[in-house]
Design a protein around this motif. Structure first.
Motif, short mmCIF file in Angstrom:
data_model
loop_
_atom_site.label_atom_id
_atom_site.label_comp_id
_atom_site.label_asym_id
_atom_site.label_seq_id
_atom_site.Cartn_x
_atom_site.Cartn_y
_atom_site.Cartn_z
N SER A 174 -5.42 4.68 4.17
CA SER A 174 -5.90 5.39 4.61
C SER A 174 -5.55 6.29 5.99
CB SER A 174 -7.16 5.40 4.85
OG SER A 174 -8.00 6.31 5.03
N ARG A 176 -7.09 10.04 1.38
CA ARG A 176 -7.17 8.52 1.12
C ARG A 176 -5.43 8.19 -0.08
NH1 ARG A 176 -12.65 6.58 -0.53
NH2 ARG A 176 -13.38 8.74 -0.74
N ARG A 216 -9.74 13.02 6.64
CA ARG A 216 -9.72 11.87 6.04
C ARG A 216 -8.77 11.80 4.32
NH1 ARG A 216 -13.17 7.11 4.37
NH2 ARG A 216 -11.63 5.40 4.23
N TRP A 225 -3.82 6.36 -3.06
CA TRP A 225 -4.27 4.99 -4.02
C TRP A 225 -2.79 4.76 -5.37
CZ3 TRP A 225 -8.04 7.25 -2.88
CH2 TRP A 225 -9.65 7.00 -2.62
N LEU A 231 -4.72 0.62 -1.18
CA LEU A 231 -5.10 1.99 -0.70
C LEU A 231 -4.60 1.96 0.64
CD1 LEU A 231 -7.52 4.33 -0.68
CD2 LEU A 231 -8.83 1.91 0.51
N ARG A 240 0.78 -1.33 0.07
CA ARG A 240 -0.40 0.04 0.19
C ARG A 240 0.82 1.18 0.36
NH1 ARG A 240 -3.76 -0.33 5.20
NH2 ARG A 240 -1.78 -1.23 5.90
#
Length: 286
Positions: free
Chosen positions: A275, A265, A263, A267, A273, A108
């Protein structure tokens, strides 16, 4: 695309290391004369930093050997174009839905930190003694517990790769990438209502805004492979990627004072992913 210049293919000419094959067929356009290091365009793809074996006007087939990579470059530049009624649109060859697929990657992205600053717009410079682009640190850092007025929200993110291949033998070349996509959501912690939601960055095509609007101060390009091979014992090769969550600033006066959650996130191309969330307090006294 990386090339192991310390392991040239059998039959490589002097100063050359690996064969380059056409992804698509079609007519050839050379941006530099044959026999010199340069760019070849065939179909929708461009192959940069190669020594071409083809010439402008020649038609090649998919999979045909079209040139060689050059020793000490350690890479070639692969680009892809989408042709429209206007100028060709430069897109990411590894984008979802494209002809190519990312190499194996199960790691990730890593979201290192979210910070808040007063707005600042420094000019791009170069890291001393290198060709590395650098957006110098700028702006005054603000406590997330007392945000007011115009705020430059920034996040530091990198995208390490789970598959290193021959980079395991030359680990200083395995520089983390920047993420493929970033998104931010701001939620009022009192009401649970989302007050802002936006995609902050997407590397599907060449962005139509200046690089300094999505990269934030503190960003440094990774050291190119040749320079990294020469200086890795004394110089950091990895890049540092700070992103702006808003292209100019976030006007906090547009929401009531109180507690909020930011928040973020991130990718990568393989859709892995990451976060993270931080709590903030807006205090404009309105």
């Amino acid at each position: 695309m990386p090339c192991a210049d310390d392991r040239p293919e059998r039959g490589a000419p002097a100063g050359r290391t690996h064969r380059v094959y056409a992804i698509e067929g079609g007519p050839v356009f050379l941006a530099s004369p044959r026999g010199t290091r340069g760019l070849a365009r065939i179909g929708h793809f461009g192959y940069g930093h190669i020594d071409p074996l083809v010439q402008t006007g020649q038609t090649v087939a998919p999979g045909q050997h079209i040139g060689w990579t050059c020793k000490d470059d350690w890479h070639l530049h692969l680009s892809e174009f989408v042709f429209t009624s206007g100028p060709p649109l430069l897109v990411n060859p590894l984008r979802p839905g494209g002809k190519l697929r990312p190499y194996a990657d199960t790691a990730r992205p890593e979201i290192r930190e979210i910070r808040f600053y007063t707005p600042a717009d420094p000019r791009w410079t170069r890291r001393p003694l290198t060709s590395v682009a650098r957006l110098p640190p700028a702006g005054t850092r603000i406590s997330r517990d007392h945000l007011s007025g115009r705020v430059d929200a920034r996040v530091r993110v990198s995208d390490p790769q789970s598959f290193l291949g021959w980079f395991r033998d030359l680990p200083w070349l395995a520089a983390p990438h920047h993420p493929f996509r970033l998104a931010v959501t701001i939620t009022d912690l009192t009401t649970g209502r989302v007050v802002r939601r936006r995609e902050a960055f997407r590397a599907e095509q060449l962005p139509d805004i200046p690089a300094g609007r999505h990269f934030a101060p503190g960003t440094e390009q990774n050291l190119p492979a040749h320079g990294c091979m020469l200086r890795h014992s004394t110089t950091r090769c990895d890049g540092v990627y700070w992103f702006r969550l808003f292209p100019n600033y976030w006007d906090t006066t547009r929401v009531p004072d109180g507690r909020y959650e930011v928040r973020v996130r991130a990718w990568d191309l393989a859709d892995n992913l990451a976060s993270t969330r931080v709590a903030i307090r807006i205090a404009n006294g309105l």
